[in-house]
Design a protein around this motif. Structure first.
Motif, PDB file in Angstrom:
ATOM      1  N   ALA A  74      -8.609  10.010   2.432  1.00 11.37           N
ATOM      2  CA  ALA A  74      -7.768   9.232   1.519  1.00 11.37           C
ATOM      3  C   ALA A  74      -8.591   8.265   0.681  1.00 11.37           C
ATOM      4  O   ALA A  74      -9.506   7.608   1.166  1.00 11.37           O
ATOM      5  CB  ALA A  74      -6.723   8.461   2.327  1.00 11.37           C
ATOM      6  N   TYR A  91       0.837  -1.189   0.000  1.00 11.05           N
ATOM      7  CA  TYR A  91       0.000   0.000   0.000  1.00 11.05           C
ATOM      8  C   TYR A  91       0.874   1.242   0.000  1.00 11.05           C
ATOM      9  O   TYR A  91       2.027   1.214   0.426  1.00 11.05           O
ATOM     10  CB  TYR A  91      -0.950   0.023   1.205  1.00 11.05           C
ATOM     11  CG  TYR A  91      -0.279   0.114   2.552  1.00 11.05           C
ATOM     12  CD1 TYR A  91      -0.049   1.345   3.161  1.00 11.05           C
ATOM     13  CD2 TYR A  91       0.117  -1.051   3.210  1.00 11.05           C
ATOM     14  CE1 TYR A  91       0.563   1.425   4.395  1.00 11.05           C
ATOM     15  CE2 TYR A  91       0.737  -0.976   4.443  1.00 11.05           C
ATOM     16  CZ  TYR A  91       0.953   0.270   5.043  1.00 11.05           C
ATOM     17  OH  TYR A  91       1.557   0.332   6.255  1.00 11.05           O
ATOM     18  N   ASP A 111      -1.575   5.673  -6.305  1.00  8.69           N
ATOM     19  CA  ASP A 111      -1.494   5.659  -4.846  1.00  8.69           C
ATOM     20  C   ASP A 111      -2.742   6.253  -4.219  1.00  8.69           C
ATOM     21  O   ASP A 111      -3.454   7.050  -4.835  1.00  8.69           O
ATOM     22  CB  ASP A 111      -0.276   6.450  -4.375  1.00  8.69           C
ATOM     23  CG  ASP A 111       1.034   5.827  -4.841  1.00  8.69           C
ATOM     24  OD1 ASP A 111       1.026   4.619  -5.138  1.00  8.69           O
ATOM     25  OD2 ASP A 111       2.043   6.549  -4.904  1.00  8.69           O
ATOM     26  N   MET A 112      -2.965   5.898  -2.972  1.00  3.31           N
ATOM     27  CA  MET A 112      -4.015   6.540  -2.191  1.00  3.31           C
ATOM     28  C   MET A 112      -3.468   7.864  -1.661  1.00  3.31           C
ATOM     29  O   MET A 112      -2.296   7.955  -1.287  1.00  3.31           O
ATOM     30  CB  MET A 112      -4.457   5.659  -1.023  1.00  3.31           C
ATOM     31  CG  MET A 112      -5.179   4.395  -1.446  1.00  3.31           C
ATOM     32  SD  MET A 112      -5.838   3.483  -0.031  1.00  3.31           S
ATOM     33  CE  MET A 112      -7.094   4.616   0.557  1.00  3.31           C
ATOM     34  N   GLN A 142       0.263   5.543   0.702  1.00  6.02           N
ATOM     35  CA  GLN A 142      -0.722   6.567   1.056  1.00  6.02           C
ATOM     36  C   GLN A 142      -0.014   7.881   1.340  1.00  6.02           C
ATOM     37  O   GLN A 142       1.021   7.905   2.005  1.00  6.02           O
ATOM     38  CB  GLN A 142      -1.537   6.123   2.278  1.00  6.02           C
ATOM     39  CG  GLN A 142      -2.589   7.146   2.694  1.00  6.02           C
ATOM     40  CD  GLN A 142      -3.511   6.601   3.756  1.00  6.02           C
ATOM     41  OE1 GLN A 142      -3.892   5.432   3.718  1.00  6.02           O
ATOM     42  NE2 GLN A 142      -3.873   7.436   4.703  1.00  6.02           N
TER      43      GLN A 142
END
Length: 316
Positions: free
Chosen positions: A299, A252, A285-286, A254
């Motif tokens: 987000a 992930y 990406d977040m 963020q």
């Protein structure tokens, strides 16, 4: 005082008769008057008639009658040129400051339509004067707002000087459609190390972990997934976008983009945030956006989230 009353009455009439997303033109909403050339032409008709009457010259009188007939025919053909035409506002495309905003208008003509001019009465625009064959057509009008922000499209004016330029025929399309002008992206630093992020009071938070221990297979690409996970070898063979999956995958990324962390004036800060939003979206990406305590975007990722953040920047 009288002029203000007249303008207010005209504005109310236009709003009442022309406020619609789609409008079919008829005698209720078509306006026609002689143009400047037509007014001069009419003066020549009157002058020839006076001269022919005073000097009892039938030739000059005949010329005056023929000129008057031409003017009457111009009025009739000018009206018929727009009669039955249907106009519909399709969309207004948001864009960045200093770039043109495209307005899409659908024109459906029951017959050939000549010298159709579409303009905006509230914004600077690029000329849009075309002839249209029978049938539906999509016309693009480009507006040039100077500053970022949210705007109301307002009133569009459709006009024609067909035939001969002796008459001016026009109508309006009044709409409440709004559009956004985003800040112009300003290149700035996008990624920070963890120590730099702490030093900058959390302007940019980047977390990334990925387990590559056990390859678990491939799945179809979904919007928002980082492009670094795409299997380009399979794409070269099958032209399909496939994403690598791993067992225990915990990949992930963020980011949080903060208005207060940038230096400069208000517009330069918003332009830097705009650049960061676009770059993070390209990477899949977040990201979250914080403009103030009252204006925050949580987000997320994807096209809708990107548009939501850009609209927040234009409204701030």
């Amino acid at each position: 005082m009288r002029s203000d009353w007249l303008q207010s009455w005209l504005a109310d009439m236009i709003k009442r008769k022309h406020s619609a997303a789609q409008l079919t033109l008829s005698h209720h909403n078509i306006y026609i008057v002689p143009s400047k050339q037509g007014a001069f032409f009419l003066c020549m008709v009157i002058l020839n008639f006076i001269l022919g009457s005073n000097y009892q010259n039938n030739l000059i009188l005949g010329v005056a009658y023929v000129m008057l007939l031409i003017l009457v025919l111009a009025l009739i053909y000018g009206y018929l040129n727009l009669h039955g035409l249907t106009i519909q506002l399709l969309d207004v495309k948001n864009n960045f400051a200093s770039k043109p905003v495209e307005v899409l208008v659908k024109v459906n003509t029951p017959h050939d339509c000549y010298s159709l001019d579409i303009v905006s009465q509230d914004f600077d625009f690029s000329d849009c004067n075309e002839n249209h064959k029978q049938g539906p057509h999509v016309v693009s009008l480009f507006l040039h707002p100077e500053l970022r922000g949210r705007y109301r499209l307002g009133r569009l004016k459709l006009s024609s000087r067909y035939p001969f330029g002796l008459v001016r025929v026009w109508t309006y399309l009044n709409t409440d459609k709004t559009f956004c002008v985003y800040p112009a992206p300003l290149t700035c630093q996008l990624t920070f190390s963890e120590q730099e992020a702490t030093a900058e009071q959390g302007q940019y938070v980047h977390q990334s972990t990925q387990s590559h221990e056990n390859f678990d297979g491939l799945e179809r690409f979904r919007p928002g997934v980082s492009k670094s996970r795409i299997s380009w070898r399979h794409f070269a063979k099958s032209q399909q976008l496939l994403v690598k999956q791993y067992s225990g995958d915990s990949y992930y990324s963020q980011h949080t983009f903060d208005y207060s962390a940038h230096d400069g004036n208000k517009e330069s800060r918003l332009s830097k945030l705009c650049y960061q939003v676009l770059e993070a979206d390209k990477q899949g990406d977040m990201f979250a956006l914080r403009l103030s305590n009252a204006v925050q975007v949580s987000a997320d990722r994807g096209d809708k989230h990107r548009e939501k953040c850009l609209e927040a920047l234009s409204d701030f």
